[in-house]
Motif scaffolding. Structure first.
Motif, PDB file in Angstrom:
ATOM      1  N   ASP A   1      -0.835  -0.628  -6.361  1.00 48.14           N
ATOM      2  CA  ASP A   1       0.275   0.014  -5.520  1.00 48.14           C
ATOM      3  C   ASP A   1      -0.018   1.339  -5.518  1.00 48.14           C
ATOM      4  OD1 ASP A   1       2.539   0.779  -4.244  1.00 48.14           O
ATOM      5  OD2 ASP A   1       3.927   0.509  -5.747  1.00 48.14           O
ATOM      6  N   LEU A   2      -0.614   1.906  -4.334  1.00 46.28           N
ATOM      7  CA  LEU A   2      -1.273   3.347  -4.206  1.00 46.28           C
ATOM      8  C   LEU A   2      -0.129   4.069  -3.365  1.00 46.28           C
ATOM      9  CD1 LEU A   2      -5.055   2.687  -3.149  1.00 46.28           C
ATOM     10  CD2 LEU A   2      -3.872   3.305  -5.501  1.00 46.28           C
ATOM     11  N   ASP A   3       0.974   3.625  -2.885  1.00 44.81           N
ATOM     12  CA  ASP A   3       1.889   4.369  -2.106  1.00 44.81           C
ATOM     13  C   ASP A   3       3.097   4.657  -3.036  1.00 44.81           C
ATOM     14  OD1 ASP A   3       0.469   4.274   0.056  1.00 44.81           O
ATOM     15  OD2 ASP A   3       1.338   2.172   0.799  1.00 44.81           O
ATOM     16  N   THR A   4       3.618   4.105  -3.732  1.00 43.39           N
ATOM     17  CA  THR A   4       4.903   4.251  -4.491  1.00 43.39           C
ATOM     18  C   THR A   4       4.852   5.428  -5.391  1.00 43.39           C
ATOM     19  OG1 THR A   4       5.313   1.835  -4.508  1.00 43.39           O
ATOM     20  CG2 THR A   4       6.608   3.295  -6.117  1.00 43.39           C
ATOM     21  N   PRO A   5       3.486   5.577  -6.221  1.00 42.05           N
ATOM     22  CA  PRO A   5       3.668   6.915  -7.151  1.00 42.05           C
ATOM     23  C   PRO A   5       3.663   8.268  -6.259  1.00 42.05           C
ATOM     24  CG  PRO A   5       1.948   5.541  -7.792  1.00 42.05           C
ATOM     25  CD  PRO A   5       2.669   4.640  -6.437  1.00 42.05           C
ATOM     26  N   ALA A   6       3.031   8.181  -5.093  1.00 40.92           N
ATOM     27  CA  ALA A   6       3.165   9.331  -4.095  1.00 40.92           C
ATOM     28  C   ALA A   6       4.618   9.497  -3.425  1.00 40.92           C
ATOM     29  CB  ALA A   6       2.317   9.235  -3.123  1.00 40.92           C
ATOM     30  N   LEU A   7       5.263   8.604  -3.348  1.00 39.38           N
ATOM     31  CA  LEU A   7       6.759   8.673  -3.065  1.00 39.38           C
ATOM     32  C   LEU A   7       7.627   8.915  -3.886  1.00 39.38           C
ATOM     33  CD1 LEU A   7       6.748   5.781  -0.230  1.00 39.38           C
ATOM     34  CD2 LEU A   7       6.433   8.212  -0.010  1.00 39.38           C
ATOM     35  N   ASP A   8       7.319   8.426  -5.319  1.00 47.16           N
ATOM     36  CA  ASP A   8       8.207   8.795  -6.519  1.00 47.16           C
ATOM     37  C   ASP A   8       8.870  10.315  -6.650  1.00 47.16           C
ATOM     38  OD1 ASP A   8       8.528   6.195  -7.034  1.00 47.16           O
ATOM     39  OD2 ASP A   8       7.088   6.369  -8.570  1.00 47.16           O
ATOM     40  N   ILE A   9       7.755  11.280  -6.264  1.00 48.34           N
ATOM     41  CA  ILE A   9       8.088  12.758  -6.390  1.00 48.34           C
ATOM     42  C   ILE A   9       9.133  13.204  -5.450  1.00 48.34           C
ATOM     43  CG2 ILE A   9       6.246  13.527  -4.957  1.00 48.34           C
ATOM     44  CD1 ILE A   9       5.743  15.574  -7.239  1.00 48.34           C
ATOM     45  N   LEU A  10       9.126  12.376  -4.333  1.00 46.23           N
ATOM     46  CA  LEU A  10      10.282  12.936  -3.025  1.00 46.23           C
ATOM     47  C   LEU A  10      11.545  12.536  -3.564  1.00 46.23           C
ATOM     48  CD1 LEU A  10       8.055  11.998   0.097  1.00 46.23           C
ATOM     49  CD2 LEU A  10       8.344  14.242  -1.159  1.00 46.23           C
TER      50      LEU A  10
END
Length: 55
Positions: free
Chosen positions: A33-42
């Motif tokens: 899962d490469l997308d969720t960690p990038a969206l967690d900061i938002l």
């Protein structure tokens, strides 16, 4: 030229270690899962409850 007798096997061993580390990470699911960690900061954090101050 004698240094090549040391550096070529050393480079091949380091390559083997890097390939093994990549294989280990893929097997453990590090790249699933490469997308969720990038969206967690938002995401907004829930408001914190302030603890009463002690004097």
């Amino acid at each position: 030229m004698n240094i090549l007798l040391l550096l070529i096997p050393l480079a091949l061993m380091l390559l083997g270690v890097a390939v093994y580390a990549f294989w280990w990470a893929v097997k453990r699911g590090q790249f699933d899962d490469l997308d969720t960690p990038a969206l967690d900061i938002l995401r907004d954090d829930p408001p914190r409850e302030h603890a009463p101050r002690r004097r």
